[in-house]
Design an enzyme around this catalytic site. Structure first.
Site, PDB file in Angstrom:
ATOM      1  N   TYR A  58      37.863  37.764  37.791  1.00 22.21           N
ATOM      2  CA  TYR A  58      39.527  37.906  38.124  1.00 22.21           C
ATOM      3  C   TYR A  58      39.819  39.144  38.934  1.00 22.21           C
ATOM      4  O   TYR A  58      40.417  38.984  39.984  1.00 22.21           O
ATOM      5  CB  TYR A  58      40.286  37.821  36.911  1.00 22.21           C
ATOM      6  CG  TYR A  58      41.530  37.711  37.099  1.00 22.21           C
ATOM      7  CD1 TYR A  58      42.116  36.501  37.401  1.00 22.21           C
ATOM      8  CD2 TYR A  58      42.506  38.917  37.255  1.00 22.21           C
ATOM      9  CE1 TYR A  58      43.752  36.321  37.742  1.00 22.21           C
ATOM     10  CE2 TYR A  58      43.932  38.673  37.204  1.00 22.21           C
ATOM     11  CZ  TYR A  58      44.471  37.537  37.521  1.00 22.21           C
ATOM     12  OH  TYR A  58      45.877  37.386  37.836  1.00 22.21           O
ATOM     13  N   SER A  92      46.997  40.830  42.037  1.00 26.18           N
ATOM     14  CA  SER A  92      47.217  41.344  40.548  1.00 26.18           C
ATOM     15  C   SER A  92      47.074  42.699  40.490  1.00 26.18           C
ATOM     16  O   SER A  92      46.285  43.471  41.136  1.00 26.18           O
ATOM     17  CB  SER A  92      46.250  40.672  39.870  1.00 26.18           C
ATOM     18  OG  SER A  92      46.258  41.151  38.555  1.00 26.18           O
TER      19      SER A  92
END
Length: 253
Positions: free
Chosen positions: A163, A151
């Site tokens: 995350y 990501s």
């Protein structure tokens, strides 16, 4: 790698990015093993692919559970044959600040459970699935390709300690495994999406989404097919390994 007639497993493939990847690779002739936790959504995805003439089968699995992953890949091998490709797409978010304070007083802290859930799925799940897929590739004696989904947030992003850490870990594993597995003819790459038009972004407040989109140089959210095409590029390019391919519309966090 030519994907036609090759068995490719895709995690988190019942909807969104994973489903888009399945369609792109399936249209190139890949034999798909779709993995997800949700049986109903998974079966709907498989049926939609079958309607397009794409060979696909569903395998219910929790990528964060070792026994579940081992069983799923054993089932894939028995029903379809050993995998030649894997896309580690399954992922979750549990966003929140590390600590939230006002007037010198801490009001809220990120819970250990929210930290652990994200690490378990995004990082441990990638490890478990890659371990099983690589084992099948090596034992079959055939070259293979593994694509991890990282990501843009791997560089760090406010409200995403868990995350960001998981996706930075995925990027590091990509390089590590590319070096370890090259001797077996296995390439390992990654794609780092920016902000993509999915169910997650659709649920955002309109004003926040508008502000987010305004900050993207290309002026629009990406589409799931954009990421799917990036994944396909890694499969196609036999000299691509150990690198993260960014697809983010020019945005850098």
């Amino acid at each position: 790698m030519q994907v036609e007639n090759e068995v490719i497993a895709i995690t988190g493939s019942a909807r969104g990015l994973g489903y888009a990847m399945a369609r792109v690779l399936g249209r190139r002739g890949a034999r798909l093993a779709l993995l997800d936790r949700e049986r109903e959504a998974l079966d709907q995805a498989v049926n939609a692919l079958l309607d397009e003439g794409i060979e696909a089968r569903s395998f219910v699995a929790d990528v964060a559970e070792e026994s579940s992953v081992e069983q799923a890949f054993s089932d894939i091998c028995r029903e379809l044959g050993p995998v030649s490709g894997l896309v580690n797409n399954a992922g979750v978010t549990r966003d929140g600040l590390l600590v939230k304070a006002a007037n010198g007083s801490v009001e809220k802290k990120m819970s250990l459970s929210h930290w652990q859930q994200v690490i378990d799925v995004n990082l441990t799940g990638t490890f478990l699935c890659t371990r099983e897929a690589a084992s099948q590739m090596i034992e079959s004696g055939k070259p293979g390709v593994i694509v991890n989904i990282s990501s843009i947030s791997r560089a760090g992003n406010i409200g995403q300690s868990n995350y960001a850490a998981s996706k930075a870990g995925v990027a590091a594993l990509t390089v590590t495994w590319a070096k370890e597995l090259a001797r077996y003819g296995i390439r390992v790459g990654a794609v780092a999406p920016g902000f993509i038009e999915t169910e997650m972004t659709a649920a955002m407040r309109a004003d926040i989404l508008e502000k987010l989109t305004h900050g993207i140089p290309l002026g629009a959210l990406g589409q799931p097919d954009d990421i799917a095409q990036s994944v396909a590029f890694i499969f196609d390019n036999d000299y691509f390994t150990g690198r993260v391919l960014e697809c983010d519309g020019g945005l850098r966090l």
